[in-house]
Design an enzyme around this catalytic site. Structure first.
Site, mmCIF file in Angstrom:
data_model
loop_
_atom_site.group_PDB
_atom_site.id
_atom_site.type_symbol
_atom_site.label_atom_id
_atom_site.label_comp_id
_atom_site.label_asym_id
_atom_site.label_seq_id
_atom_site.Cartn_x
_atom_site.Cartn_y
_atom_site.Cartn_z
ATOM 1 C CB SER A 3 -0.915 0.007 1.224
ATOM 2 O OG SER A 3 -0.140 -0.063 2.402
ATOM 3 C CG ASP A 29 7.023 -3.289 -3.115
ATOM 4 O OD1 ASP A 29 7.274 -4.441 -3.498
ATOM 5 O OD2 ASP A 29 7.109 -2.928 -1.930
HETATM 6 C C1 GLA Z 1 9.079 -4.866 0.550
HETATM 7 C C2 GLA Z 1 10.022 -3.992 -0.284
HETATM 8 C C3 GLA Z 1 10.402 -4.715 -1.572
HETATM 9 C C4 GLA Z 1 10.889 -6.136 -1.295
HETATM 10 C C5 GLA Z 1 9.943 -6.878 -0.363
HETATM 11 C C6 GLA Z 1 10.481 -8.218 0.063
HETATM 12 O O1 GLA Z 1 7.860 -5.000 -0.079
HETATM 13 O O2 GLA Z 1 9.430 -2.763 -0.571
HETATM 14 O O3 GLA Z 1 11.354 -3.945 -2.270
HETATM 15 O O4 GLA Z 1 12.191 -6.108 -0.789
HETATM 16 O O5 GLA Z 1 9.647 -6.129 0.794
HETATM 17 O O6 GLA Z 1 10.615 -9.070 -1.011
#
Ligand code: GLA
Length: 457
Positions: free
Chosen positions: A146, A190
């Site tokens: 989010s 993300d």
């Molecule tokens: C979070 C981070 C990502 C990634 C994940 C674990 O979502 O924002 O960049 O490292 O954790 O895979």
């Protein structure tokens, strides 16, 4: 095409959520929105905690997103409001430098990360004034990204309001970097999937250079998300950055042991590249060079020939300065093993053998075990939920996102979806009134959704 600016001049009339957002906007600001933008959350199918080590990951966007209504004005301020009354209004002057308070991760600071990213990238001396109302359907602190969706949406809004045009790839890159303003050393998965996602397909996301490739998921199964209902906010705890630091130190220790210049290497993938080794060879090297007992600061400083001051300034981050012990063997084992599983997952999807669903499920199960035992980013609630999901008919189930709470993702054969949902509901949600109350938004089937876009009503 990933290189086009993310504009979708679609009509979205008739959508109840959009209508509510518009009404709230008009009541609040006394005018209609000029445009809207949205950015989706994501579920990572496999490849956890390896993006910041330079390795590819395999997420897909979900339907839940952050949607913002925007008008541009000459007020000289950026006004932010949220449809969720828990999140307070905030106004900042366009004349002032944007300051992000890392010690106080309020919702609007994520928005400001996106604003700052565009301002810096495009060299905007004075930002356009804008009024925004934000509406989020991605459950917060649940591992479905989010916060990054909010950063990405804010970046897109700021780009459009200031009449700039950047490609999705550039937006993904700068929004990934700018989330570091809030103190999180995230890896970019993300933000990349939020911009580069396309409906109907998961993506293999590669870094340096950033690239997204379609991954066709098998027809015989669906992915189900289930929230363990333990909240985890990455920015307000140090778990995440501790792992980033441990991986960084492991990189240097491996490089040093093989006679490389460790001062130049920061990521486990860089050590692999320098050594010209395969992932299997790196796994063997980890066993040979690193010991499973936690390392002390003294031992690391001695091996790397650095002072404890250099150790703190070059290797630690603000919220990891307190650390005394570091598990290097376990973390590096997870990363190289997980990087290999991502490639295997992609290879199965590409070659579509008859037993695809089972093979992918096995890889997901191995991934969860590695996250739990080697990377230690699970928690008792997630482990219990994953085991219930497997007993309820999933062929594979694993934590998704950063972990330490949040969601699991399960792969469930099509014919078992109904019975799976009922069984998980009964075993995990209904016995606990707090979980039962939020079951509807906590347990759902998901399909690969599209990426961030700007649109007019
Ligand atoms: C979070 C981070 C990502 C990634 C994940 C674990 O979502 O924002 O960049 O490292 O954790 O895979």
């Amino acid at each position: 095409m990933a290189t086009n600016p993310p504009k979708l001049k679609t009509k979205m009339t008739g959508n109840e959520r959009l209508q509510n957002l518009k009404n709230t906007f008009e009541k609040k600001y006394g005018e209609s929105p000029l445009f809207y933008a949205y950015a989706p959350g994501r579920v990572n199918l496999i490849g956890e905690h390896i993006d910041y080590c330079g390795y590819s990951v395999l997420p897909m966007a979900i339907e839940q997103n952050i949607l913002t209504a925007v008008s541009v004005n000459s007020s000289g301020t950026i006004q932010l409001a949220n449809m969720n009354p828990q999140f307070k209004d905030f106004t900042v002057s366009c004349l002032e430098d944007i300051v992000i308070d890392r010690d106080n991760p309020q919702w609007y600071y994520y928005f400001l990360c996106g604003v700052k990213a565009i301002q810096e990238k495009c060299g905007i001396a004075r930002l356009s004034g804008m009024s925004c109302v934000v509406d989020g359907t991605v459950p917060p602190s649940s591992g479905l990204s989010s916060s990054s969706a909010l950063v990405c949406c804010a970046g897109l809004v700021t780009m459009e309001a200031n009449q700039k045009s950047l490609s999705k790839l550039v937006l993904a890159e700068i929004c990934a970097k700018c989330e570091n303003y809030i103190g999180l050393e995230g890896g970019g998965m993300d933000q990349s999937i939020s911009f580069l996602a396309e409906e109907g397909t998961a993506k293999l996301i590669e870094f340096q250079p950033l690239k997204a490739t379609d991954v066709k998921l098998p027809d015989g199964a669906v992915f189900v998300i289930s929230n363990c209902c333990k909240e985890m906010n990455k920015a307000s705890s140090s778990h995440y950055n501790i792992r980033v630091v441990e991986c960084r130190i492991a990189t240097k220790m491996l490089a040093q042991a093989r006679g490389l210049d460790s001062s130049k290497l920061l990521k486990l993938s860089e050590a692999q590249k320098e050594l010209g080794a395969s992932l299997e060879e790196m796994l063997a090297l980890v066993d040979e060079v690193l010991h499973p007992e936690p390392y002390t600061r003294e031992e690391i400083c001695k091996a790397l020939h650095i002072t404890s001051e250099q150790f703190a300034t070059q290797l630690l981050s603000a919220n990891t300065l307190h650390m005394t012990h570091f598990k290097l063997h376990q973390r590096a084992k997870h990363v190289y093993g997980e990087a290999a599983r991502v490639l295997q997952f992609k290879a199965v999807c590409d070659s579509e053998p008859a037993e695809s669903v089972q093979l992918l499920g096995d890889l997901m199960n191995q991934s969860h075990a590695s996250c739990r035992d080697l990377f230690e980013c699970s928690c008792p609630e997630l482990d219990q939920l994953v085991s219930i999901c497997l007993k309820s008919g999933a062929v594979g189930s694993r934590l998704t996102g950063a972990g330490w709470g949040g969601c699991a993702v399960s792969m469930v054969p099509n014919e078992k979806v109904e019975s799976f949902l009922n069984a998980v509901r009964e075993a995990y949600y209904l016995p606990d009134p707090r979980r039962a109350a939020i079951e509807k938004q906590s347990l759902f089937v998901t399909k690969p959704g599209g990426g961030a876009a700007v649109f007019l009503e």
